[in-house]
Write a protein that holds these residues in place. Structure first.
Motif, PDB file in Angstrom:
ATOM      1  N   TYR A 156       8.241 -10.139  11.329  1.00 55.88           N
ATOM      2  CA  TYR A 156       9.479 -10.915  11.424  1.00 55.88           C
ATOM      3  C   TYR A 156      10.274 -10.836  10.120  1.00 55.88           C
ATOM      4  N   LYS A 157       9.570 -10.910   8.997  1.00 59.72           N
ATOM      5  CA  LYS A 157      10.244 -10.825   7.704  1.00 59.72           C
ATOM      6  C   LYS A 157      10.908  -9.463   7.524  1.00 59.72           C
ATOM      7  N   GLN A 158      10.237  -8.422   7.994  1.00 60.62           N
ATOM      8  CA  GLN A 158      10.777  -7.068   7.863  1.00 60.62           C
ATOM      9  C   GLN A 158      12.016  -6.862   8.717  1.00 60.62           C
ATOM     10  N   ARG A 159      12.037  -7.417   9.935  1.00 58.46           N
ATOM     11  CA  ARG A 159      13.132  -7.151  10.868  1.00 58.46           C
ATOM     12  C   ARG A 159      14.285  -8.137  10.745  1.00 58.46           C
ATOM     13  N   THR A 160      14.039  -9.338  10.219  1.00 56.85           N
ATOM     14  CA  THR A 160      15.097 -10.346  10.126  1.00 56.85           C
ATOM     15  C   THR A 160      15.692 -10.450   8.736  1.00 56.85           C
ATOM     16  N   GLY A 161      14.955 -10.061   7.708  1.00 59.41           N
ATOM     17  CA  GLY A 161      15.455 -10.203   6.349  1.00 59.41           C
ATOM     18  C   GLY A 161      15.302 -11.592   5.772  1.00 59.41           C
ATOM     19  N   GLN A 162      14.596 -12.498   6.486  1.00 58.19           N
ATOM     20  CA  GLN A 162      14.380 -13.848   5.988  1.00 58.19           C
ATOM     21  C   GLN A 162      13.193 -13.874   5.018  1.00 58.19           C
ATOM     22  N   VAL A 163      13.147 -14.922   4.213  1.00 56.00           N
ATOM     23  CA  VAL A 163      12.029 -15.081   3.287  1.00 56.00           C
ATOM     24  C   VAL A 163      10.820 -15.594   4.049  1.00 56.00           C
ATOM     25  N   THR A 164       9.657 -15.473   3.446  1.00 59.46           N
ATOM     26  CA  THR A 164       8.414 -15.858   4.120  1.00 59.46           C
ATOM     27  C   THR A 164       8.394 -17.346   4.447  1.00 59.46           C
ATOM     28  N   ARG A 165       8.914 -18.182   3.558  1.00 61.81           N
ATOM     29  CA  ARG A 165       8.891 -19.628   3.779  1.00 61.81           C
ATOM     30  C   ARG A 165       9.639 -19.989   5.050  1.00 61.81           C
TER      31      ARG A 165
END
Length: 360
Positions: A156-165
């Motif tokens: 999800y982090k790779q495809r959305t660009g959001q931070v882990t938190r």
């Protein structure tokens, strides 16, 4: 009411007659794939097989994956995710209806700028669970569940660009999203129904291939044009023994010795030919060339003048004729109108006077 999968007519390339095929078979030929049920092993293997086969069949046709999925097994979803990333072609993912759980991960796996969600669809994110775990008890599967959870967070982090938190917070509980919220979150790129299918690039490629195929069939050119270094059958050139002994052609050393070619004095003394510089004076040549060029310019000017005079005469004659004809026609029309008006007035006056006299 019909029961079962609808069927449509389709002409298979190998057959001359039209046949009935189910609608999904027909859509698969157009590179339209469907994830419309719970993602389990059978459905996942079907999608994987279709993507591999369609890629081998035509490497220039982009694929479209329509997702209406309530979720499913994590491993199955990761397998479809990896296949989408492995396929060399562009894969469009379109969310229709609901994209829950692993469906949302597959939706985010499409190529960037090619992920679309329909306006009234729904997206759900939550953390993976295991049906093998029991309450208040530890199980060896718990470690595997933790690894899968870390993997899902990473994807999800790779495809959305959001931070882990942010990803961890969204996965703690069921996070329902509208298409607009999913776009802001980075799961999809566009909200709408315009998915560009088939894409302009695909249409251009198909048209180019059709033109090349027509040219090959027209001229009967084999494809590929060159199969290897072979230039023909060596037997067609004949038996090399029948050509003769190469030693009889002569001694190659005789051609290397310049003395055997002849005496250079027999060709004459080069001083007798004179000085090459006296043969042509470049200045005299330039003067003669300039004089000839000037004469040509004068000739061109005179020719242009004569042509202009002739053209002017012809143009004047044609113009005078056309002008005279138009003037005569206009004059005749005006004269006829005036004459008719005067004649009608005089005739009316005379007729009125005579009528009045007779009436009296």
């Amino acid at each position: 009411m019909p029961v079962g999968i609808p069927k449509v007519t389709f002409q298979i390339p190998e057959n001359e007659e039209w046949t009935w095929v189910d609608i999904y078979n027909r859509l698969h030929r157009e590179r339209a794939l469907f994830l419309g049920a719970k993602l389990e092993w059978e459905l996942a293997n079907t999608i994987l097989g279709l993507m591999v086969y369609l890629t081998i069949q035509d490497k220039t046709w982009e694929q479209f994956l329509f997702i209406n999925c309530p979720g499913g097994w994590v491993v199955c979803g990761v397998a479809v995710f990896d296949m989408i990333q492995t396929v060399p072609l562009c894969v469009h993912t379109i969310g229709i209806g609901k994209a829950y759980s692993m469906g949302s991960l597959v939706l985010s796996a499409g190529d960037f700028t090619e992920r679309t969600a329909f306006p009234h669809g729904r997206v759900l994110l939550h953390q993976p669970v295991s049906s093998y775990l029991e309450e208040d008890k530890l199980s060896p599967d718990s470690m595997e569940v933790r690894r899968l959870r870390k993997l899902v967070v990473k994807l999800y982090k790779q495809r959305t660009g959001q931070v882990t938190r942010v990803i961890v917070k969204d996965l703690e509980r069921d996070s329902f999203m509208t298409p607009t919220e999913a776009k802001n979150h980075g799961i999809v790129d566009f909200v709408g129904v315009n998915i560009g299918w088939p894409s302009p690039r695909h249409r251009r490629q198909r048209e180019t291939e059709e033109r090349e195929t027509e040219e090959r069939e027209k001229w009967k050119i084999p494809f590929p044009f060159f199969y290897g270094p072979s230039v023909g059958d060596p037997e067609e050139f004949g038996n090399p023994e029948e050509l003769g002994d190469p030693k009889k052609l002569g001694d190659p050393e005789e051609f290397d010795d310049p003395k055997k070619l002849g005496d250079p004095e027999e060709f004459g003394n080069p001083e007798e030919f004179g000085d090459l510089k006296n043969l042509v004076d470049p200045e005299e040549f330039d003067e003669e060339f300039d004089e000839e060029f000037d004469d040509l310019e004068e000739f061109d000017e005179e020719l242009d003048k004569e042509l202009d005079k002739e053209f002017d005469k012809e143009f004047d004659e044609e113009f005078d004729e056309e002008f005279d004809e138009e003037f005569d026609e206009e004059f005749d029309e005006e004269f006829d109108e005036e004459f008719d008006e005067e004649f009608d007035e005089e005739f009316d006056e005379e007729f009125d006077e005579e009528f009045d006299e007779e009436f009296e």
